[in-house]
Design an enzyme around this catalytic site. Structure first.
Site, PDB file in Angstrom:
ATOM      1  N   SER A   4      -5.405   6.185  -3.661  1.00 59.01           N
ATOM      2  CA  SER A   4      -5.118   7.590  -3.947  1.00 59.01           C
ATOM      3  C   SER A   4      -4.982   7.830  -5.450  1.00 59.01           C
ATOM      4  CB  SER A   4      -3.817   8.001  -3.242  1.00 59.01           C
ATOM      5  OG  SER A   4      -3.428   9.272  -3.698  1.00 59.01           O
ATOM      6  N   ASP A  25       0.868  -1.166   0.000  1.00 62.23           N
ATOM      7  CA  ASP A  25       0.000   0.000   0.000  1.00 62.23           C
ATOM      8  C   ASP A  25       0.918   1.233   0.000  1.00 62.23           C
ATOM      9  OD1 ASP A  25      -2.228   1.695   0.349  1.00 62.23           O
ATOM     10  OD2 ASP A  25      -1.931   1.663   2.517  1.00 62.23           O
ATOM     11  N   ASP A  48      -0.030   4.942   1.193  1.00 66.73           N
ATOM     12  CA  ASP A  48      -0.140   5.832   2.356  1.00 66.73           C
ATOM     13  C   ASP A  48       0.001   5.053   3.647  1.00 66.73           C
ATOM     14  OD1 ASP A  48      -0.794   7.877   0.544  1.00 66.73           O
ATOM     15  OD2 ASP A  48      -2.870   7.183   0.521  1.00 66.73           O
ATOM     16  N   GLY A  93      -7.767   4.287   3.525  1.00 65.14           N
ATOM     17  CA  GLY A  93      -7.714   3.210   2.537  1.00 65.14           C
ATOM     18  C   GLY A  93      -8.873   3.173   1.572  1.00 65.14           C
ATOM     19  N   ASP A 102      -1.832  -0.848   5.752  1.00 68.06           N
ATOM     20  CA  ASP A 102      -2.035  -0.249   7.079  1.00 68.06           C
ATOM     21  C   ASP A 102      -3.512   0.064   7.342  1.00 68.06           C
ATOM     22  OD1 ASP A 102      -2.324   1.938   5.336  1.00 68.06           O
ATOM     23  OD2 ASP A 102      -1.771   3.332   6.950  1.00 68.06           O
ATOM     24  N   ARG A 117     -12.199   8.020  -2.198  1.00 67.41           N
ATOM     25  CA  ARG A 117     -12.653   9.258  -1.537  1.00 67.41           C
ATOM     26  C   ARG A 117     -14.151   9.292  -1.247  1.00 67.41           C
ATOM     27  NH1 ARG A 117     -11.514  13.636  -5.463  1.00 67.41           N
ATOM     28  NH2 ARG A 117     -12.269  11.908  -6.713  1.00 67.41           N
TER      29      ARG A 117
END
Lengths: 974, 168
Positions: free
Chosen positions: A137, A16, A18, A66, A195, A69
C-alpha cells in the site's frame, strides 16, 4: 534484561499491514469493488456477457490482495479472460480510481488496528526483537501515523518506498529482503506475518525463517499451498514464546532438508549428484521426472563394471588413459528409471523451461520431492508434484509417485512411463539390450554389459491411482485442478545377485508387490532411515546450517553403504560416473569409522569386499615378486589393479606417468588398519575368525617380502605416500608406520585366533600354508623396520630426503585450489617441498594417542604451510588436528571447507558425483577432533577440552556412537 | 578488432566464406559456457570444425579446471568433459560432432590461444565477454589477424540452494 539481550531465537519479525496489523482489508476490498465494477459493467454490455461484479471476498483474496495496484488490476482482469492490452489505459484508470476510493474511505471511515497484533508487537519489542512492516500500500506510512502505531516499527517499507527504490512487488521477495537489511538481520533469523497469498510467496522466496499465514477467513489452504509454515486466525493465537517455539521448530525442520529453488541448466548436473537417491545396492542421480535434454539420470548398481570405453566425446579427444585396461574398469550406468513424458492435447511438456521449480531432499525420510509448474501452451499450467526413493527396506526396489494437476480441463493427456531410453547407445554405451518377454502391464528392460558379461534387469509397473490397472502408456481426459496420481514400482536385479536369471528374479519380485502396499512400503523405508538416524544424527544447538550439512553427508554415506559382501564404495559413491566407481583407500581410512559407529553392518560388508578380493590381491603381490596379498590402489570387482599407468595428451602426444597404481602401496596396510579398527569398535570376533585374520596374515606376508634389508634396519623403497606429488620415495613415514602396525596387528591377531579359536586357526594355517614361524618373523620385521622418529625440533621427516627438497613458496591462491598444471609439472613438483594432502599428519589423525601434543604441534606447523590441499581429503584431517591443538580459527576454517564441499556453490566438481570420503572425514574431524572422543573401558567419551573447541554460536553438540554393540550418547554443552 | 553482432544473416559477410575451423576458449566460467554454446551452434550450422581450448594459467585469472583433484587422471578428463556436457546438453548430434578437438594447455591464455590457432590453422576465435576483458586476451583480440567473436554472458537463471547462509 537489556533490550538487545533478548532470550528469543527469532531476532526480527516483519508484519504485513492490511489484514494483519490493520482492518484495512475491508476498505481495500470495497475500494477495489467500486473501481472495478463500472469497468466490468461496461465490458459486459459491450461484449454481450452477463455482468459479474467484483467479489469482495473471493476475487479480493485470489487476485488482488497483497499485490501492487497495477499488478492487481492486471491479475484480476486476466482472471476474467479480459485482455487489458485491448482496453487502452484501463489498468492506469482503474488503479487511480482505486487509490481515490481508498483514500476517501480512509478519511471517512478511519481505520482500526487488530489489538492482538499490536499486543504481540509490543511483547516482542519488550523482549528485544526488532520489528518491521512491509506493505504494497502506498498509504502505509499514513496509516501507521493515523493509528498511532508508527513508533512500534524499526523499519517500514511501503508501496511508495517500493516504487522509489525500484523494488519488485510481491510475490517477489525484494521488499521483505530490504526490510530485513534495514533491521540488520538475516532472513533466516526473522519471521514474517502475512495474510495474502502473494505476500506469503514473497516471504517464501526470501527464505525467511518462519512464515506465519494469517487467515481472516477462507484462505487457509491457499496460504499453506504457497509456503506458509503455519496458519493462524490472528495474532491472538500466538504469544512471543509460542512464536519463538514455532520459529525454532521451523528451522529444525529446515535443517532436515536440502532445497533447491529454480532450475539452472548449467548447474543441473551438480544438482543431480546432490539429489541422488540410493540404498547401497543402487543409486539414481536426481534428475527431474520429466528429463531435460542433457540430464544424466544414471542408474548405477554397485559392483557392475565393464571394460572402459572411449565414448567420452570431448575429454577423450585430449586425454587417453593408458593401462589399467580391465574387464571391470568402469562402473556401468543404466537408463533412468524414473522417466515420464507428459503430453497435453498434443503438446509435450517442456521440462527445460518451468515456470517454477523446487527440488527438496527430505533427509529424515531419504525421499526426493519435486514441486514444479509448467506452462502447457495456451491451456494454462501443469503442477507436477513427485516423490521418490530407493527403498532402504527392500534394496531391489525404487518407488516413485507423480501427481499431475492441470489448471484447465483437457481432453487428451498422455503419460508415457516407458523406461526405454532412446539414446541408449550414446548415453549408456556399456549396455546391449537383450530380448524380453514380459506380460501385459509390466515393462522389462534387460541388458548385458558389453564385455564383462553381467546382466541387468529393470522391471517396472505403473498405475494411475484409482484406475485398477497397470500400463506403460496412459491417455485420459483431465478436469481442472483435479490431480491424477501415478505410482511406479521399479525392481532391479543383476547377475551378481546370486541368481542365474535376474529377469525372472525381478519379475517374481515385482509380481509380489501390491499397490495397496505402496504407502506402507514408503513407511517401511522411512522407518529404516529413522533407525539409521538414531545413531547417525548429530544435533547442534545453535548450528542449524552445520546440522543440515552433516545430515546431508550422512544421507549420502548411508545411501551408498555397502549392502553385499562383494561390493564396496566408489570414490564418488553411486552418484556420478567420475573415478569410474573405483574403490580407493578412502573406504578404510576415511569412511569406515563412520560406518563402524553408526551402521556396523555396512562396515562389515566393506571389509568382506576386501576379503572377497583377496585372491586378486594375492595375484598382484605374486606378480610383483612378493608373497601374501597386495591390494590394488584402484579396485573394482576382482582385486585387480585398474589404475592407468599413463595419461596421454593427444594434442601434444605428451605422456604423464601415473605412479599411484604401482607405488601407492600403503593401501594394503590401510585395509589392515580398517580390519583392526572394525574389530576394536565392534568386537566382531566372527569376522576376524572367518576373514579378518586371513587379511592380516596375507598383508603381513606381503610386507615381510616387500621390506628390504639395510645396513641396520629394514626399509620400504620406491613408494608414493598419501601426498601424491612425490613419487619413488623411500621410507615414507606414513607407509612405514602403517606397515609396522599391520605386521604387529597380524602377529596379535594370529595369537588371538590360536588361543581362542584353535580349530579355525589350524584350518586357516593349512589353507594359506602359513609356516608356524611366520608370525614371529613379522614381528621381527616390524621391530627392525625403519620408522622415522621426531627430530630435535619434533618434526618427523615425510620421507627420506624430504628436508633437502627445494623450498616452494606456496602462493595463497593455490591453497585449496590446486591448479591443473600440477599434472603437467609432475617431475618438477617431485623436487619441491610442496604437499598435496596430509601425509605425515595422517599418523596423528589415525593414531592420536601415539603422538604428544608437542610433536603434533611441531609437525602441524611444519607441514601445514607446505600443503596446497589438492585433495578433498585434506581439510578434514587438518581440521581434526587443529582442533586438538586448540587452533580454533584454523580448525573451523578447515572443517567448514570440508563440511560444505559438495553443498557449497563455489566448488566445481560435484557434477561428477559427491565426495563420500570427504564426508566421512568431516564426521571424523567433528567426533575425534572437536569432540576428542576416545574409547576406554567404559566406552566412548568426549574430551574434557571439547567444550572449548566448539565453534562460536554452538551451544551444544549431541550424537550417539555405537561401540561394541551398545549405543553411547555423547554430549558437549557450553 | 572489429566488433559486430553475428547472426545467420550476416555471418557469411563477417566471417568470410572460407571459415572452416574455429577455436573457442572454454574457461569453465559462465561467459566461457556461453561462448561454447554459441560456438557449437554456429559450427553445426555452418559446418565449421570447432576446437575447444581450456588454458590452465598459473596465477592467472581464468577459472581452474577443478578446485580439488583427488586423482588428476580421473578428475581433469571428467571435468573437461563436464565443461562441454553442461553447455551443450541438448545439442544436436551435429553440434556435438562439431567439437572435433579439446585441447588442454598450460601457460598464459593469450599465447596458448595464439599457438593453437596457428597450429590448427583456425579462421575464427570465439571467446566469452569476461575473458575478452582480461588484459592479455584483450591484447590478443586486437592483434590477431582473424575474425573474433565475443559472446555476451546470458543472465543468470533464478536459482537458489538453501544451505549454509540460508539457515545461519
Amino acid at each position: 534484561m537489556s533490550a538487545t539481550q533478548h532470550p528469543l531465537e527469532v531476532e526480527a519479525v516483519i508484519f504485513d499491514l492490511d489484514g494483519v496489523l490493520t482492518r484495512t482489508a475491508e476498505l481495500h476490498a470495497a475500494a477495489w469493488k467500486e473501481s472495478f465494477d463500472p469497468f466490468l459493467l461496461e465490458w459486459s454490455e459491450s461484449h454481450a456477457e452477463p455482468f459479474r461484479p467484483f467479489d469482495v471476498v473471493g476475487d479480493y483474496l485470489a487476485h488482488v490482495d497483497g499485490l501492487p495496484r497495477a499488478e492487481g488490476v492486471r491479475r484480476f482482469l486476466e482472471s476474467r479472460g479480459i485482455d487489458h492490452d485491448d482496453h487502452g489505459d484501463a489498468v492506469a484508470v482503474i488503479s487511480d480510481r482505486k487509490t481515490r476510493q481508498f483514500r476517501e474511505r480512509l478519511q471517512r471511515d478511519g481505520v482500526e488496528v487488530y489489538p492482538d497484533t499490536v499486543a504481540l508487537v509490543e511483547e516482542l519489542r519488550a523482549l528485544g526483537v526488532r520489528i518491521g512492516l512491509v506493505t504494497s500500500s502506498r498509504h502505509g506510512r499514513d496509516i501507521l501515523e493515523r493509528t498511532g502505531t508508527a513508533p512500534l516499527f524499526d523499519a517500514v517499507i511501503d508501496g511508495s518506498d517500493i516504487q522509489t527504490a525500484g523494488l519488485r512487488g510481491k510475490p517477489a521477495p525484494d521488499a521483505f529482503s530490504r526490510c530485513a537489511e534495514f533491521l540488520d538481520v538475516a532472513p533466516a533469523h526473522a519471521a514474517v506475518f502475512e495474510d495474502a497469498v502473494a505476500g506469503v510467496a514473497a516471504a517464501k522466496h526470501g527464505s525467511f525463517g518462519l512464515i506465519v499465514g494469517v487467515d481472516r477467513g477462507g484462505n487457509r489452504a491457499a496460504l499453506h499451498d504457497v509456503g506458509a509454515d503455519m496458519v493462524v486466525t490472528g495474532a491472538a493465537d500466538l504469544d512471543a514464546r509460542a512464536l519463538d517455539r514455532a520459529f525454532r521448530e521451523c528451522r529444525e525442520r529446515a535443517a532436515w532438508r536440502v532445497e533447491q529453488e529454480g532450475l539452472d541448466p548449467l548447474r543441473e548436473h551438480a544438482m543431480e549428484s546432490l539429489f541422488a537417491v540410493g540404498n547401497g545396492y543402487m543409486g539414481v542421480r536426481g534428475a527431474p521426472d520429466i528429463l531435460l535434454a542433457g540430464s544424466q539420470g544414471d542408474l548405477m548398481v554397485a559392483g557392475i563394471y565393464d571394460r572402459k570405453r572411449a565414448e567420452r566425446p570431448y575429454s577423450e579427444h585430449e586425454f587417453l588413459n593408458v593401462g589399467g585396461d580391465s574387464l571391470h574398469a568402469e562402473l556401468v550406468s543404466a537408463p533412468y528409471p524414473f522417466r515420464i513424458r507428459v503430453t497435453a492435447d498434443g503438446d509435450e511438456v517442456d521440462a527445460a523451461h518451468p515456470i517454477a521449480f523446487r527440488r527438496t531432499l527430505e533427509l529424515r525420510t531419504a525421499t526426493l520431492h519435486t514441486d514444479a509448474r509448467f506452462g502447457v501452451g495456451d491451456r494454462g499450467g501443469l503442477v507436477l508434484r513427485s516423490k521418490r526413493c530407493a527403498s532402504a527396506d527392500d534394496h531391489h526396489l525404487l518407488l516413485q509417485e507423480v501427481a499431475l494437476c492441470f489448471d484447465n480441463p483437457l481432453a487428451h493427456v498422455q503419460v508415457d512411463a516407458s523406461l526405454d531410453d532412446p539414446d541408449l547407445t550414446k548415453s549408456h554405451p556399456h549396455l546391449v539390450p537383450l530380448p524380453v518377454d514380459a506380460k501385459s502391464g509390466v515393462e522389462v528392460q534387460r541388458y548385458a554389459t558389453q564385455e564383462s558379461g553381467y546382466e541387468i534387469c529393470i522391471a517396472s509397473r505403473t498405475t494411475v491411482v484409482g484406475s485398477g490397472e497397470d500400463r506403460r502408456d496412459w491417455a485420459f481426459p483431465v478436469r481442472a485442478r483435479e490431480p491424477v496420481v501415478l505410482r511406479r514400482y521399479v525392481v532391479v536385479y543383476t547377475s551378481r545377485d546370486g541368481t542365474d536369471d535376474p529377469c525372472a528374479a525381478a519379475l517374481a519380485h515385482l509380481g509380489k508387490l501390491e499397490w495397496s502396499d505402496f504407502d506402507a512400503a514408503l513407511e517401511r523405508h522411512a522407518e529404516r532411515w529413522e533407525r539409521l538416524w538414531q545413531n547417525a544424527d548429530v544435533r547442534i544447538d545453535g548450528g542449524y546450517a552445520a546440522e543440515q550439512a552433516l545430515r546431508f553427508n550422512s544421507y549420502h554415506l548411508h545411501s551408498t553403504a555397502a549392502r553385499a559382501p562383494h561390493v564396496s564404495i566408489g570414490a564418488r559413491a553411486l552418484s556420478g560416473r567420475a573415478y569410474e566407481g573405483h574403490i580407493f583407500w578412502d573406504v578404510e581410512v576415511f569412511m569406515l569409522p563412520f560406518y563402524i559407529h553408526t551402521d556396523p553392518a555396512a562396515a562389515l560388508n566393506a571389509l568382506r569386499y576386501r576379503h572377497h578380493t583377496l585372491d586378486g590381491a594375492r595375484a598382484r603381490a605374486h606378480a610383483g615378486g612378493h608373497r601374501g596379498a597386495s591390494y590394488a590402489w584402484e579396485s573394482t570387482v576382482t582385486g585387480e589393479d585398474v589404475t592407468p599407468r599413463v595419461i596421454r595428451l593427444k594434442s601434444t602426444g605428451r605422456e604423464i606417468p601415473i605412479f599411484t597404481g604401482a607405488q601407492q602401496i600403503h593401501v594394503t596396510a590401510d585395509v589392515a588398519y580398517g580390519v583392526c579398527r572394525y574389530w576394536e569398535g565392534t568386537g566382531d570376533d566372527a569376522f576376524m575368525r572367518d576373514a579378518g585374520v586371513e587379511i592380516l596374515c596375507e598383508t603381513a606376508r606381503y610386507w615381510a617380502t616387500r621390506c628390504v634389508d639395510g645396513p641396520l634396519q629394514r626399509h620400504i623403497r620406491g613408494v608414493v605416500g598419501p601426498d601424491e606429488y612425490h613419487h619413488s620415495v623411500d621410507d615414507n613415514a606414513y607407509t612405514n608406520w602403517m606397515v609396522r602396525d599391520n605386521l604387529e596387528q597380524a602377529h596379535r591377531a594370529v595369537a588371538w585366533l590360536a588361543r581362542e579359536r584353535p580349530a579355525a586357526w589350524h584350518a586357516l594355517a593349512e589353507r594359506i600354508a602359513l609356516h608356524p614361524g611366520e608370525p614371529a618373523d613379522w614381528l621381527h620385521v616390524a621391530e627392525t623396520l625403519y620408522c622415522p622418529a621426531p627430530g630435535p625440533d619434533g618434526v618427523i621427516e615425510q620421507f627420506a630426503g624430504f628436508f633437502d627438497l627445494e623450498d616452494y613458496p606456496l602462493p595463497a591462491e593455490e591453497r585449496l585450489k590446486a591448479p591443473v598444471h600440477r599434472l603437467f609439472d609432475w617431475d618438477r613438483i617431485n623436487r619441491l617441498k610442496l604437499i598435496k594432502q596430509a601425509d605425515m599428519l595422517m599418523l596423528p589423525f589415525l593414531f592420536p594417542e601415539r603422538f604428544s601434543d608437542e610433536v603434533l604441534a611441531a609437525n602441524y606447523h611444519y607441514y601445514e604451510p607446505l600443503t596446497d590441499h589438492g585433495s578433498s581429503l585434506s581439510p578434514a584431517v587438518h581440521a581434526a588436528l587443529a582442533a586438538r591443538l586448540g587452533l580454533g580459527t584454523a580448525a573451523r576454517r578447515y572443517w567448514r571447507q570440508s563440511l560444505w564441499l559438495d553443498l557449497s556453490n563455489v566448488m566445481t566438481n560435484s557434477a561428477l558425483g559427491v565426495h563420500p570420503a570427504c564426508m566421512g572425514g568431516t564426521w571424523q574431524a567433528l567426533v575425534y577432533g572437536f569432540l576428542g572422543v576416545t574409547a576406554g573401558d567404559g566406552g566412548p567419551a568426549v574430551s574434557a577440552e571439547a567444550v572449548d573447541r566448539l565453534p562460536a554460536g554452538w551451544r551444544s553438540v549431541r550424537t550417539t556412537v555405537r561401540w561394541r554393540g551398545r549405543d553411547y550418547p555423547l554430549e558437549v554443552k557450553r | 578488432m572489429n566488433e559486430a553482432m553475428i547472426g545467420p544473416d550476416n555471418a557469411e559477410a563477417l566471417m568470410g566464406p572460407g571459415c572452416r575451423r574455429a577455436v573457442v576458449l572454454v574457461s569453465g566460467r559462465r561467459d566461457g559456457d556461453a561462448a561454447l554454446a554459441y560456438a557449437a551452434e554456429l559450427a553445426a550450422e555452418r559446418g565449421i570444425e570447432l576446437i575447444a581450448v581450456h588454458v590452465d594459467s598459473a596465477g592467472g585469472t581464468l577459472e581452474r579446471a577443478a578446485h580439488y583433484a583427488d586423482a588428476p587422471h580421473h578428475e581433469y578428463p571428467a571435468q573437461l568433459d563436464e565443461f562441454v556436457r553442461r553447455v551443450v546438453p541438448g545439442g544436436s548430434d551435429a553440434e556435438r560432432a562439431a567439437i572435433t578437438e579439446f585441447v588442454l594447455c598450460h601457460g598464459e591464455p593469450a599465447s596458448a590461444l595464439r599457438s593453437v590457432m596457428a597450429d590448427r590453422g583456425a579462421d575464427l576465435l570465439i571467446v566469452g565477454a569476461r575473458a575478452a576483458r582480461e588484459p592479455d586476451i584483450d591484447e590478443l583480440l586486437n592483434d590477431v589477424e582473424r575474425p573474433v567473436l565475443v559472446v555476451r554472458s546470458p543472465g543468470r537463471e533464478p536459482f537458489r540452494l538453501k544451505v549454509g547462509k540460508w539457515l545461519e
